[in-house]
Design an enzyme around this catalytic site. Structure first.
Site, mmCIF file in Angstrom:
data_model
loop_
_atom_site.group_PDB
_atom_site.id
_atom_site.type_symbol
_atom_site.label_atom_id
_atom_site.label_comp_id
_atom_site.label_asym_id
_atom_site.label_seq_id
_atom_site.Cartn_x
_atom_site.Cartn_y
_atom_site.Cartn_z
ATOM 1 N N ASP A 1 0.808 -1.237 0.000
ATOM 2 C CA ASP A 1 0.000 0.000 0.000
ATOM 3 C C ASP A 1 0.836 1.280 0.000
ATOM 4 O OD1 ASP A 1 -2.257 -1.564 0.048
ATOM 5 O OD2 ASP A 1 -2.691 -1.255 2.165
ATOM 6 N N ASP B 1 -8.280 -7.301 8.789
ATOM 7 C CA ASP B 1 -7.895 -6.106 8.039
ATOM 8 C C ASP B 1 -7.957 -4.849 8.902
ATOM 9 O OD1 ASP B 1 -7.524 -7.407 5.564
ATOM 10 O OD2 ASP B 1 -9.665 -7.348 5.146
#
EC number: 3.2.1.-
Length: 339
Positions: free
Chosen positions: A173, A314
């Protein structure tokens, strides 16, 4: 005769001498660049074959799935799910919270020893970037100086395992998020620090490449190009911690490669067995584990891997605990067709 030569030398115009000096400086600069390219080429030449179909990565005995499988307090389904996931080859995530500066070398050395014993490839995700996850669910990371030391110790431990093939998924990310927090220049500097500390013989580094439902290929290619790191890594890691269909990620990998001069990729298939849940990325329900690592590959996609460990949350969303925490119910759901 000697006097005449000396007199001629005295009559050389200063402009000629200046040009000569410039030529010498240019030659030195070119020589340095050539040496740098030769060193990069040497790393690639001495390394074994890059990851490919049938690549087997290590099963770590200290994964969170393995720890859960050995723990108490779980019901029969939760224990069975943890045991099944603990046996699957999955990338191990190095974070400064679990493996700090003074412990990370030993962790990598232990993982390398396991890979050696299993005749497997070591796969690690390095996840400690300053301003990690832009303050979102996985917020944290190290300050720049600590990050340099931490990644240097990881690199030293990897180099010490010269007989083991290593895959490094570098900062998931980090690049795809750069346009919405911080700057690509700052993040590229941190990533340069990590690449310089980690790269070596038989160490295949993959930068963050987002996924097919995030940035259009041209936009993602621009972000990757802006890092200035593409000549120093193998390629990009796609779909990390996400749920996009494998076929869509193959198409995305080829679109990026076409724009970036043949860049390679690996694809995370750890949790995409049921495909995406619309735009939901944080603990969507109804998901399944995907195809085992080493199942697919072509001239651009080196192979697929399990990168995000199934069963780890997550983030604190949709009923899940903090990011990276083992979530027994999610493990049960993801493996419901496997046990």
């Amino acid at each position: 005769m000697r006097r005449r030569i000396t007199e001629r030398a005295r009559r050389i115009p200063r402009s000629v001498l200046a040009i000569g000096a410039v030529v010498v400086v240019v030659a030195l600069v070119v020589g340095i660049a050539v040496v740098g390219n030769l060193v990069t080429t040497l790393f690639r030449t001495l390394a074994a074959a890059p990851p490919a179909v049938d690549t087997k990565i290590v099963v770590a005995d200290e994964s969170k799935a393995a720890q859960a499988a050995r723990g108490d307090g779980a019901d029969a389904d939760q224990t069975a799910a943890a045991q099944w996931l603990a046996a699957q080859p999955t990338t191990y995530w190095l974070t400064p919270e679990i493996d700090p500066i003074d412990e990370v070398w030993d962790r990598v050395a232990h993982l390398a020893a396991e890979a050696r014993e299993q005749k497997a490839t070591l796969s690690v995700a390095v996840y400690g970037l300053p301003d990690r996850d832009c303050g979102n669910h996985s917020a944290g990371g190290l300050d720049p100086d600590s990050y340099r030391e931490w990644t240097a110790r990881i690199g030293d431990a990897l180099a010490n395992a010269s007989d083991v093939r290593k895959i490094v998924i570098l900062e998931p990310d980090s690049i795809a998020l750069a346009s919405s927090c911080g700057s690509i220049e700052d993040r590229a500097g941190y990533l340069r620090t990590a690449v310089d500390g980690i790269r070596g013989i038989d160490t295949w580094i993959y930068l963050d490449g987002g996924h097919s439902a995030w940035h259009p290929p041209a936009e993602m290619a621009g972000l990757l190009r802006a890092t200035g790191l593409l000549s120093d890594v193998r390629g990009v890691a796609l779909n990390v911690s996400n749920y996009q269909d494998t076929a869509a990620e193959f198409d995305y990998a080829h679109a990026l490669s076409d724009q970036l001069g043949g860049l390679h990729a690996v694809i995370d298939t750890s949790r995409n067995g049921a495909g995406p849940a619309g735009s939901e990325w944080c603990n969507p329900s109804g998901r399944l584990v995907g195809s085992p690592g080493g199942t697919y590959g072509d001239g651009v996609v080196d192979t697929n891997l399990w990168i995000k460990p199934p069963g780890e949350s997550d983030g604190s969303c949709n009923g899940g605990p903090d990011a990276g925490t083992w979530w027994p119910d999610a493990a049960v759901e993801l493996t419901r067709e496997q046990r």
